[in-house]
Write an enzyme that holds these catalytic residues in place. Structure first.
Site, PDB file in Angstrom:
ATOM      1  N   GLU A  35     -37.747  38.474 102.683  1.00 32.02           N
ATOM      2  CA  GLU A  35     -38.790  37.547 103.119  1.00 32.02           C
ATOM      3  C   GLU A  35     -39.429  38.049 104.397  1.00 32.02           C
ATOM      4  OE1 GLU A  35     -36.658  33.602 103.243  1.00 32.02           O
ATOM      5  OE2 GLU A  35     -35.199  34.909 102.314  1.00 32.02           O
TER       6      GLU A  35
ATOM      7  N   HIS B 272     -36.707  25.984 106.021  1.00 26.39           N
ATOM      8  CA  HIS B 272     -37.820  26.218 105.087  1.00 26.39           C
ATOM      9  C   HIS B 272     -38.784  25.024 104.978  1.00 26.39           C
ATOM     10  CE1 HIS B 272     -36.063  29.962 104.129  1.00 26.39           C
ATOM     11  NE2 HIS B 272     -35.288  29.622 103.123  1.00 26.39           N
TER      12      HIS B 272
ATOM     13  N   HIS C 178     -40.561  33.578  98.793  1.00 24.97           N
ATOM     14  CA  HIS C 178     -39.113  33.528  98.611  1.00 24.97           C
ATOM     15  C   HIS C 178     -38.657  33.948  97.214  1.00 24.97           C
ATOM     16  CE1 HIS C 178     -35.031  32.099  99.314  1.00 24.97           C
ATOM     17  NE2 HIS C 178     -35.361  31.687 100.530  1.00 24.97           N
TER      18      HIS C 178
HETATM   19  C1  BGC Z   1     -32.025  31.767 103.928  1.00 25.73           C
HETATM   20  C2  BGC Z   1     -30.677  31.365 103.403  1.00 25.73           C
HETATM   21  C3  BGC Z   1     -30.860  30.177 102.499  1.00 25.73           C
HETATM   22  C4  BGC Z   1     -31.780  30.549 101.393  1.00 25.73           C
HETATM   23  C5  BGC Z   1     -32.066  29.349 100.545  1.00 25.73           C
HETATM   24  C6  BGC Z   1     -32.880  32.129 102.773  1.00 25.73           C
HETATM   25  O1  BGC Z   1     -34.152  32.439 103.226  1.00 25.73           O
HETATM   26  O2  BGC Z   1     -31.941  32.805 104.850  1.00 25.73           O
HETATM   27  O3  BGC Z   1     -29.788  31.059 104.463  1.00 25.73           O
HETATM   28  O4  BGC Z   1     -29.651  29.732 101.989  1.00 25.73           O
HETATM   29  O5  BGC Z   1     -32.994  31.022 101.899  1.00 25.73           O
HETATM   30  O6  BGC Z   1     -32.286  29.655  99.271  1.00 25.73           O
END
Ligand code: BGC
Length: 388
Positions: free
Chosen positions: A352, A148, A222
């Site tokens: 997402e 991310h 998210h």
């Molecule tokens: C991911 C997860 C991650 C989470 C974090 C998601 O988009 O796929 O693996 O732990 O985000 O909050």
């Protein structure tokens, strides 16, 4: 291209200043304001102070409301959707996203609640990729991988914001300049994210980005949704995903490169299924990228999520080729959220819309490389309604 984007932003700024002054400072009552006095919901956008970061930076929050009472609050820190109030089948509003009451929670401990994620949503294996013969090393923040956007992704920066109002929608446009080398990425990247809510009860998120060097970009949103308004976990929610295939992952949640069929497996949501019905058969819970059958906002439905108890339904359409279904597996109940509520495992789920994880290392995946001179455009629509 950067010039064009700056010019467009400057023009938008000029248009908005007049509006911003009246809409945000509320100097005189508008016809809509008198409608509210009569008990009728009105379209509105207003700005308030949400808090200050430890370094003193001011963080603002925008409240958008539509004619049906649907309300979204989005702040300049991380362009985070802090709350989203949507009516249930009896018209009662409930907040359908997880988060915190105050800025402090987001700064200290945020598993990306409500955030805009970038420069690259999801993982890049070992934080490494090769582009035009050069090897790039990104910040590593998830075991040995990059997740991310790294240590300080777009979810942890303060964005500039401009409110806007149109005939059928209200919105806020957030902009951010990600500098060459930030978290290890090549090139300056200008990003604009426009959140709008329409009178058709849609939350629309549209993205634009332009870079001065080739760079991987994968922008997403998210939010952890809980259509029951946080009253219980999401295992009873029904989910449909318009995806015949998904991208299997290894132990570190990095795609193997395969596009595997979902048919005959607990991954299959092509017909609506409750999330809890087969989750025990999926090691660790759902945290997978689905390959959408059709990425088309006009005709292609990507996902439908329904909560039978409240009657709330959310439909997602997108221009993106994939969607990450994450069933809140790492929520562990240690962080008190809104109203002191404890968010245990599976208390919220993320859908997402995105390009596939680790695409820069998988030439068979749709490319995420944004070239200089090009403008990345992406749109995701969340449509809300209720059923009996
Ligand atoms: C991911 C997860 C991650 C989470 C974090 C998601 O988009 O796929 O693996 O732990 O985000 O909050």
């Amino acid at each position: 291209m950067r010039k064009t984007m700056f010019r467009a932003m400057a023009a938008a700024l000029v248009l908005i200043i007049g509006f911003g002054l009246s809409a945000c400072k509320k100097e005189k009552p508008t016809p809509a304001a008198s409608a509210e006095a009569n008990g009728v919901a009105k379209m509105d956008v207003k700005k308030d102070l949400f808090g200050r970061l430890p370094d003193g930076t001011q963080v603002e929050i925008y409240t958008l409301s539509n004619m049906n009472g649907l309300k979204a609050r989005i702040m300049t820190y991380g362009a985070i959707l802090v709350s989203l109030e949507v009516p249930d089948r009896s018209g009662r509003l409930g907040d359908v996203v997880l988060g915190y009451d105050a800025l402090d929670g987001y700064v200290k401990n945020n598993p990306y609640f409500g955030a805009i994620v970038g420069r690259y949503g999801n993982r890049i294996a070992k934080g490494r990729f090769t582009l035009d013969g050069a090897v790039y090393k990104l910040a590593v923040n998830n075991g040995e991988n990059h997740l991310h956007g790294g240590l300080k992704g777009f979810d942890k920066v303060v964005w500039d914001a401009q409110p806007r109002m149109e005939s059928n929608s209200v919105g806020v446009k957030f902009t951010y300049l990600s500098r060459d080398g930030e978290e290890g990425y090549p090139g300056n990247l200008e990003v604009a994210v426009l959140y709008t809510i329409t009178n058709d009860d849609e939350l629309r998120i549209s993205y634009e980005a332009a870079a001065d060097k080739a760079t991987p970009v994968n922008l997403t949103h998210h939010s952890y949704f809980n259509l029951a308004g946080g009253a219980r976990d999401i295992l009873g929610h029904e989910l449909m995903l318009a995806a015949d295939r998904y991208t299997p992952v290894d132990q570190g949640l990095i795609p193997t490169g395969e596009l595997a069929p979902v048919k005959g497996t607990p991954m299959d949501f092509t017909t609506p299924m409750t999330i809890g019905s087969r989750i025990a058969k999926v090691e660790g819970g759902y945290d997978h990228n689905y390959v959408l059958n059709k990425a088309d906002v006009a005709t292609g439905l990507a996902a439908r999520l329904a909560d039978p108890t409240s009657g709330r339904v959310m439909e997602i359409t997108t221009t993106e080729p994939g969607i990450q279904f994450y069933s809140g597996n790492f929520l562990d109940g240690t962080i008190p959220g809104k109203g002191g509520r404890v968010y245990k495992k599976h208390f919220g789920l993320c859908l997402e819309t995105q390009h596939f994880p680790d695409s820069p290392n998988h030439p068979n995946f749709p490319s995420t490389i944004l070239l200089p001179g090009r403008v990345l455009k992406s749109l995701t629509i969340h449509k809300f309604y209720t059923k009996r």
